[in-house]
Scaffold this motif. Sequence first.
Motif, short mmCIF file in Angstrom:
data_model
loop_
_atom_site.label_atom_id
_atom_site.label_comp_id
_atom_site.label_asym_id
_atom_site.label_seq_id
_atom_site.Cartn_x
_atom_site.Cartn_y
_atom_site.Cartn_z
N THR A 9 -34.47 57.99 -9.27
CA THR A 9 -35.80 58.51 -9.52
C THR A 9 -36.54 58.77 -8.21
O THR A 9 -36.20 58.19 -7.17
CB THR A 9 -36.63 57.51 -10.36
OG1 THR A 9 -36.70 56.26 -9.67
CG2 THR A 9 -36.01 57.29 -11.74
N PRO A 10 -37.56 59.64 -8.28
CA PRO A 10 -38.35 59.89 -7.07
C PRO A 10 -39.04 58.61 -6.59
O PRO A 10 -39.38 57.73 -7.38
CB PRO A 10 -39.39 60.91 -7.52
CG PRO A 10 -38.83 61.54 -8.75
CD PRO A 10 -38.01 60.46 -9.40
N HIS A 11 -39.23 58.52 -5.29
CA HIS A 11 -39.89 57.39 -4.63
C HIS A 11 -40.79 57.96 -3.55
O HIS A 11 -40.49 59.02 -3.00
CB HIS A 11 -38.81 56.47 -4.04
CG HIS A 11 -39.33 55.22 -3.43
ND1 HIS A 11 -39.78 55.16 -2.12
CD2 HIS A 11 -39.48 53.97 -3.93
CE1 HIS A 11 -40.17 53.93 -1.86
NE2 HIS A 11 -40.00 53.19 -2.94
N ARG A 12 -41.84 57.28 -3.21
CA ARG A 12 -42.76 57.82 -2.18
C ARG A 12 -42.07 58.10 -0.85
O ARG A 12 -42.50 58.94 -0.08
CB ARG A 12 -43.96 56.91 -2.00
CG ARG A 12 -43.65 55.59 -1.34
CD ARG A 12 -44.90 54.74 -1.11
NE ARG A 12 -44.57 53.51 -0.46
CZ ARG A 12 -44.19 52.41 -1.07
NH1 ARG A 12 -44.11 52.39 -2.38
NH2 ARG A 12 -43.90 51.33 -0.39
N ASP A 13 -40.95 57.41 -0.59
CA ASP A 13 -40.20 57.62 0.65
C ASP A 13 -38.93 58.44 0.44
O ASP A 13 -38.05 58.44 1.30
CB ASP A 13 -39.83 56.26 1.27
CG ASP A 13 -41.06 55.47 1.71
OD1 ASP A 13 -42.04 56.10 2.14
OD2 ASP A 13 -41.04 54.24 1.58
N TRP A 15 -35.94 59.08 -2.54
CA TRP A 15 -35.33 58.83 -3.84
C TRP A 15 -34.86 57.39 -3.91
O TRP A 15 -34.39 56.85 -2.91
CB TRP A 15 -34.15 59.77 -4.07
CG TRP A 15 -34.60 61.18 -4.23
CD1 TRP A 15 -34.79 62.09 -3.22
CD2 TRP A 15 -34.95 61.83 -5.43
NE1 TRP A 15 -35.25 63.26 -3.75
CE2 TRP A 15 -35.34 63.14 -5.10
CE3 TRP A 15 -34.96 61.45 -6.77
CZ2 TRP A 15 -35.75 64.07 -6.06
CZ3 TRP A 15 -35.37 62.37 -7.72
CH2 TRP A 15 -35.75 63.66 -7.36
N GLN A 16 -34.98 56.78 -5.08
CA GLN A 16 -34.58 55.39 -5.22
C GLN A 16 -33.48 55.22 -6.25
O GLN A 16 -33.35 56.03 -7.17
CB GLN A 16 -35.77 54.52 -5.61
CG GLN A 16 -36.33 54.78 -6.98
CD GLN A 16 -37.52 53.91 -7.30
OE1 GLN A 16 -37.80 52.93 -6.63
NE2 GLN A 16 -38.25 54.26 -8.35
N VAL A 28 -33.52 52.71 -1.30
CA VAL A 28 -34.31 53.94 -1.16
C VAL A 28 -33.60 54.83 -0.15
O VAL A 28 -33.13 54.35 0.89
CB VAL A 28 -35.75 53.63 -0.69
CG1 VAL A 28 -36.54 54.91 -0.48
CG2 VAL A 28 -36.45 52.71 -1.69
N SER A 30 -33.39 59.00 1.75
CA SER A 30 -34.18 60.17 2.10
C SER A 30 -33.82 61.38 1.24
O SER A 30 -34.66 62.27 1.05
CB SER A 30 -34.04 60.49 3.59
OG SER A 30 -32.69 60.71 3.93
N ARG A 55 -37.56 65.60 -10.13
CA ARG A 55 -38.88 65.26 -9.56
C ARG A 55 -39.93 65.04 -10.64
O ARG A 55 -40.89 64.31 -10.44
CB ARG A 55 -39.34 66.36 -8.61
CG ARG A 55 -38.60 66.36 -7.32
CD ARG A 55 -39.57 66.41 -6.15
NE ARG A 55 -38.84 66.26 -4.91
CZ ARG A 55 -38.77 65.13 -4.23
NH1 ARG A 55 -39.38 64.06 -4.66
NH2 ARG A 55 -38.09 65.07 -3.12
#
Length: 74
Positions: A9-13, A15-16, A28, A30, A55
């Motif tokens: 899933t998307p992550h603030r940094d 993808w996680q 996590v 990039s 996303r």
Amino acid sequence: MTKRNQHITPHRDGWQVRGAGSEKATSVHSTQAEAISHGRDISRNQGSELLIHGRNGRIRARDSHGSDPYPPNG
């Protein structure tokens, strides 16, 4: 080891990789490709399913690594 489906899933940094029901990310990355590779390794080891989200958060692909109750004949 608990069999847990893995979600990309998307992550603030970036993808996680996150196990189903977990609050925290397992890792996590990039890029989504890196997260998928790591998540696939985990799901293969656990015999679980890999669910890849876009996303927008919707599941866009699945990759099952559990035992197949109906393996192909051959």
